[in-house]
Design a protein around this motif. Structure first.
Motif, PDB file in Angstrom:
ATOM      1  N   GLU A 131      56.600 -13.012  -4.287  1.00 44.42           N
ATOM      2  CA  GLU A 131      55.939 -11.808  -4.792  1.00 44.42           C
ATOM      3  C   GLU A 131      55.828 -11.818  -6.315  1.00 44.42           C
ATOM      4  N   THR A 163      53.084 -14.629  -7.240  1.00 45.12           N
ATOM      5  CA  THR A 163      51.688 -14.337  -6.885  1.00 45.12           C
ATOM      6  C   THR A 163      51.258 -12.941  -7.312  1.00 45.12           C
ATOM      7  N   LYS A 184      51.492 -10.410  -5.428  1.00 45.17           N
ATOM      8  CA  LYS A 184      51.104  -9.703  -4.194  1.00 45.17           C
ATOM      9  C   LYS A 184      52.353  -9.405  -3.382  1.00 45.17           C
ATOM     10  N   GLU A 185      52.403  -8.187  -2.855  1.00 44.87           N
ATOM     11  CA  GLU A 185      53.539  -7.792  -2.033  1.00 44.87           C
ATOM     12  C   GLU A 185      53.219  -8.043  -0.570  1.00 44.87           C
TER      13      GLU A 185
END
Length: 197
Positions: free
Chosen positions: A112, A115, A117-118
């Motif tokens: 996470e 990136t 993103k979660e």
């Protein structure tokens, strides 16, 4: 009469407001920069919390892995074999469980952070972290506490490499417990503070 009516209309209309002076425009800039700085501070705080949770899970992973390795290798023949004692088998089982859980959390958090993103929603992540950290921390504390009396009895009669290894594994589980307990507190704060979610 038309001049008189025209004069009345102009008396009723408000005078146009002058454009803001240079001083008023300067007053608006700090308000905007204050809002931006508040957002930047919040982002930094959230980033610090994420990195803090990653460090705590990393520490718990290292301590659990050490407890697992030390207890699994604690076989010295005769009565000095961890497998002959239920308490030590429990310590080993919980060390394995904690290693798997914290390893998963560390990998997820690294992914996470790298990136951006979660994998789940913030609220779900906070709930998973809160419940998971508490359950695993409870198991670690339970396993370490159950093995302490047996180890103390053994050390009264024979203080040797077997009992020293047992103490090391138990100590690592206590340290892993403390790391996960602090992480659970942070996750609980995230759950209670809706602005962070």
């Amino acid at each position: 009469m038309t001049d008189a009516n025209a004069h009345k209309v102009t008396d009723v209309l408000p005078e146009p407001t002058p454009p803001p002076a240079a001083g008023n425009g300067e007053r608006q800039v700090p308000e905007i920069s204050t809002g931006v700085s508040e957002i930047v501070r919040r982002w930094k705080r959230e980033d610090l919390v994420k990195r803090g949770c990653l460090i705590l899970h990393g520490l718990a992973l290292v301590f659990s892995l050490i407890a697992f390795i030390v207890m699994a290798s604690n076989t010295h023949g005769d009565w000095k074999d961890f497998d002959k004692y239920e308490e030590y088998r429990y310590v080993l089982a919980i060390a394995i469980l904690s290693t798997i859980y914290t390893g998963f959390q560390v990998l997820r958090q690294i992914q996470e952070l790298s990136t951006g993103k979660e994998s789940f929603s913030r609220q779900r992540l906070a709930l998973i972290g809160f419940v998971g950290d508490q359950v695993v921390a409870y198991f670690l504390l339970s396993a370490a506490s159950s093995a302490v009396p047996l180890t103390n009895r053994m050390r009264e009669n024979n203080d040797n490499i077997f009992t020293d290894s047992s103490v090391a594994a138990i100590s690592m589980e206590f340290l892993a417990f403390f790391a996960l307990a602090v992480s659970a507190l942070i996750s609980g704060h995230k759950l209670s503070n809706k602005s962070d979610i």
